[in-house]
Design a protein around this motif. Structure first.
Motif, PDB file in Angstrom:
ATOM      1  N   ARG A   1       3.074 -25.540  51.153  1.00  0.00           N
ATOM      2  CA  ARG A   1       1.795 -25.114  51.729  1.00  0.00           C
ATOM      3  C   ARG A   1       1.804 -25.231  53.246  1.00  0.00           C
ATOM      4  O   ARG A   1       1.377 -24.313  53.962  1.00  0.00           O
ATOM      5  N   ARG A   2       2.314 -26.340  53.740  1.00  0.00           N
ATOM      6  CA  ARG A   2       2.366 -26.548  55.195  1.00  0.00           C
ATOM      7  C   ARG A   2       3.285 -25.520  55.859  1.00  0.00           C
ATOM      8  O   ARG A   2       2.988 -25.032  56.958  1.00  0.00           O
TER       9      ARG A   2
ATOM     10  N   ASP B   1       4.989 -15.837  54.495  1.00  0.00           N
ATOM     11  CA  ASP B   1       4.236 -16.129  53.275  1.00  0.00           C
ATOM     12  C   ASP B   1       4.295 -14.914  52.358  1.00  0.00           C
ATOM     13  O   ASP B   1       3.853 -13.826  52.718  1.00  0.00           O
ATOM     14  N   ASP B   2       4.840 -15.097  51.140  1.00  0.00           N
ATOM     15  CA  ASP B   2       5.001 -13.961  50.225  1.00  0.00           C
ATOM     16  C   ASP B   2       3.731 -13.641  49.445  1.00  0.00           C
ATOM     17  O   ASP B   2       3.712 -12.713  48.627  1.00  0.00           O
ATOM     18  N   GLY B   3       2.654 -14.411  49.651  1.00  0.00           N
ATOM     19  CA  GLY B   3       1.388 -14.119  48.999  1.00  0.00           C
ATOM     20  C   GLY B   3       1.147 -14.891  47.724  1.00  0.00           C
ATOM     21  O   GLY B   3       0.040 -14.840  47.159  1.00  0.00           O
TER      22      GLY B   3
ATOM     23  N   GLN C   1       1.145  -6.560  59.166  1.00  0.00           N
ATOM     24  CA  GLN C   1       2.037  -5.410  59.039  1.00  0.00           C
ATOM     25  C   GLN C   1       3.381  -5.832  58.447  1.00  0.00           C
ATOM     26  O   GLN C   1       3.930  -5.143  57.577  1.00  0.00           O
ATOM     27  N   PHE C   2       3.918  -6.949  58.900  1.00  0.00           N
ATOM     28  CA  PHE C   2       5.198  -7.435  58.373  1.00  0.00           C
ATOM     29  C   PHE C   2       5.059  -7.740  56.886  1.00  0.00           C
ATOM     30  O   PHE C   2       5.937  -7.387  56.076  1.00  0.00           O
ATOM     31  N   GLN C   3       3.966  -8.403  56.503  1.00  0.00           N
ATOM     32  CA  GLN C   3       3.743  -8.711  55.093  1.00  0.00           C
ATOM     33  C   GLN C   3       3.622  -7.434  54.271  1.00  0.00           C
ATOM     34  O   GLN C   3       4.152  -7.340  53.153  1.00  0.00           O
ATOM     35  N   GLN C   4       2.946  -6.442  54.799  1.00  0.00           N
ATOM     36  CA  GLN C   4       2.777  -5.171  54.094  1.00  0.00           C
ATOM     37  C   GLN C   4       4.121  -4.499  53.833  1.00  0.00           C
ATOM     38  O   GLN C   4       4.352  -3.916  52.770  1.00  0.00           O
TER      39      GLN C   4
ATOM     40  N   TYR D   1      13.439  -9.693  48.726  1.00  0.00           N
ATOM     41  CA  TYR D   1      12.475 -10.295  49.646  1.00  0.00           C
ATOM     42  C   TYR D   1      13.125 -11.431  50.431  1.00  0.00           C
ATOM     43  O   TYR D   1      12.908 -11.563  51.647  1.00  0.00           O
ATOM     44  N   THR D   2      13.937 -12.232  49.740  1.00  0.00           N
ATOM     45  CA  THR D   2      14.625 -13.338  50.418  1.00  0.00           C
ATOM     46  C   THR D   2      15.490 -12.818  51.552  1.00  0.00           C
ATOM     47  O   THR D   2      15.464 -13.350  52.676  1.00  0.00           O
ATOM     48  N   ASP D   3      16.261 -11.760  51.303  1.00  0.00           N
ATOM     49  CA  ASP D   3      17.151 -11.238  52.335  1.00  0.00           C
ATOM     50  C   ASP D   3      16.381 -10.604  53.480  1.00  0.00           C
ATOM     51  O   ASP D   3      16.802 -10.688  54.643  1.00  0.00           O
ATOM     52  N   ALA D   4      15.251  -9.961  53.187  1.00  0.00           N
ATOM     53  CA  ALA D   4      14.440  -9.404  54.274  1.00  0.00           C
ATOM     54  C   ALA D   4      13.921 -10.519  55.172  1.00  0.00           C
ATOM     55  O   ALA D   4      13.932 -10.404  56.411  1.00  0.00           O
TER      56      ALA D   4
END
Length: 507
Positions: free
Chosen positions: A395-396, A405-407, A292-295, A315-318
């Motif tokens: 990656r780690r 993770d921004d995808g 949900q957070f990623q969405q 995205y960085t600020d969020a």
């Protein structure tokens, strides 16, 4: 009964040093007089201007050599704030503190604590001393890398493109950032701004204040300062409280990954808390909270959200706004509101949280906290120059903190430290402390930024005592948890350490 305000302090000059051992060639610094006066001229932020107006506080400048290898060379100054002990007749000494960062102001922290500690045992028995480490806050000269407008622009650029061309673009920006730091700060200060030199400044301050032995309170990165001081000057220590420990022997990459895992645990705790509410921005299934957070946040990579006053939420600020809120449960409701707003297209609340993280005030001015953080980090920690190693680290981190993770695939982009213009002056190593008095390390089981195990390891390395706090927040001493506050106060006053296995629980 309301707390009685202390009487206004009059400007005066003290010469109480030299006290204790004085390294050869540094006699003039260890024996210097301090000219105490009003703190208002030292304020660098809006909040400082309000708190520094307290007439019960006094401030001075401590002179130290820019380069301890050349003590006859350039002199710089350290800003120092003092809240005098309420009972000067029974005073034990000074209590120096550092709030972490690196880059945070010890003067600001001491000013904010002074009122609540005034009528406490600590406030009665110790002069509370906040100092701004070299290059930071009111200390002069200050580290400065970006203008306010440049910092705003950098925050809008999420650097999410991990293709070869995207990596090349990111590295050009990082190289430019390092060049601006060198141009605007000077390489001589950048070369001498690390923890190695901060602890030497602390020992000069100890002597100038008239303290034969150091009493110290360090939070977060401030625990690294404490561990380094304990290694360099073990015979000069009376007492140390180190809260929210950094593992001094851990590499920068391993620290980053451990921190990511810590923030993920705090996010999971937030998700459980949120799911139990009548309305929750992430829904009522904690297991689905990451998705949900990623969405909600991933669309910001391409399309920042409006945040009012002509500003946008990147995205960085969020992500950084969420991280800021995960430092303490008191901010969780604000995070929930911010995510709910973002679902409706507004980034205002999350941007306010990110502004707090980056120390941006309402007028658009930044403190130099972020610039100083980067400058200290780049000389304190070993640099990652291999792009493949950078990709593996990313990656780690994504694996440890999937909510962040921004995808996109992991990035091989090197950060500004790879292009830093001066050499590293520190390295990860467990301190060798010799005959050090007992120290007190406080570690919180759910600390998102400095994981619990780091405190366990630091206590072992210093042969000190560990006090465990069961909760989810970053640092805890002097934050209203009676069990922790009582144990820390008893140690600082009486040098009585808690029993083995001592634990405190959240209220």
């Amino acid at each position: 009964m309301p707390t009685q305000a202390p009487p206004p302090l009059q400007p005066h000059t003290d010469q109480k040093g030299p006290v204790g051992p004085v390294p050869p060639g540094l006699e003039r610094y260890y024996g210097q007089a301090l000219a105490w006066g009003p703190c208002a001229p030292y304020a660098r932020t809006e909040s400082d201007r309000a708190s520094y107006a307290n007439p019960g506080l006094e401030c001075a400048r401590l002179e130290v050599p820019l380069d301890y290898a050349a003590p006859q060379g350039q002199v710089i100054t350290i800003g120092v704030l003092r809240s005098p002990a309420a009972d000067q007749q029974q005073k034990i000494g000074s209590l120096q503190l550092n709030p972490g960062g690196p880059g945070a102001s010890g003067m600001s922290t001491a000013a904010s604590l002074a009122g609540s500690l005034r009528n406490s045992e600590l406030g009665e028995r110790f002069d509370l001393i906040g100092f701004d480490p070299r290059g930071i806050g009111a200390s002069e000269p200050a580290v400065r890398c970006l203008t306010d407008q440049e910092r705003d622009a950098k925050r809008l650029d999420s650097d999410a493109d991990t293709s070869p061309s995207g990596v090349a673009q990111t590295e050009r920006e990082e190289r430019d950032y390092a060049a601006k730091c060198a141009e605007r700060t000077g390489t001589q200060l950048l070369a001498n701004v690390g923890t190695r030199d901060v602890v030497r400044d602390m020992d000069v301050l100890r002597s100038a204040l008239g303290d034969e032995k150091l009493n110290y309170l360090g939070y977060s990165y401030g625990t690294r300062i404490g561990a380094e001081y304990a290694e360099q000057f073990p015979g000069n220590v009376r007492a140390m409280v180190l809260d929210g420990a950094i593992d001094p022997g851990q590499s920068a990459i391993d620290q980053l990954v451990a921190q990511g895992a810590g923030f993920q645990r705090a996010f999971d705790d937030f998700a459980v808390w949120c799911a139990a509410r009548q309305q929750c921005s992430l829904g009522h299934d904690p297991k689905a909270a990451v998705a949900q957070f990623q969405q909600i946040t991933r669309p910001l990579v391409e399309n920042p959200a409006r945040a009012g006053d002509g500003r946008e939420l990147s995205y960085t600020d969020a992500s950084m706004g969420a991280i800021q809120a995960l430092y303490a449960p008191s901010l969780w409701s604000q995070l929930d509101s911010g995510l709910a707003e973002l679902r409706q297209g507004s980034g205002r609340t999350l941007l306010a949280l990110a502004d707090s993280y980056f120390s941006r005030d309402q007028s658009g001015r930044y403190s130099n906290t972020t610039d100083a953080f980067d400058a200290v980090h780049c000389v304190d920690d070993q640099r990652v120059l291999d792009p493949q190693q950078r990709r593996e680290a990313d990656r780690r981190y994504r694996e440890a903190a999937p909510f962040l993770d921004d995808g996109n695939p992991p990035s091989a982009a090197r950060d500004m430290c790879a292009f830093w213009p001066v050499p590293v002056t520190g390295e990860p190593t467990d301190p060798e402390v010799g005959a050090l008095p007992p120290t007190l390390v406080i570690s919180t089981t759910g600390d998102p930024a400095t994981p619990y195990d780091a405190g366990v390891k630091l206590a072992e390395a210093l042969h000190g005592k560990l006090l465990t706090y069961e909760g989810t927040q970053h640092t805890v001493f002097l934050q209203g948890i009676t069990c922790v506050d009582d144990a820390g106060t008893k140690y600082l006053v009486d040098l009585t350490v808690p029993a083995n296995g001592a634990r405190c629980e959240s209220k």
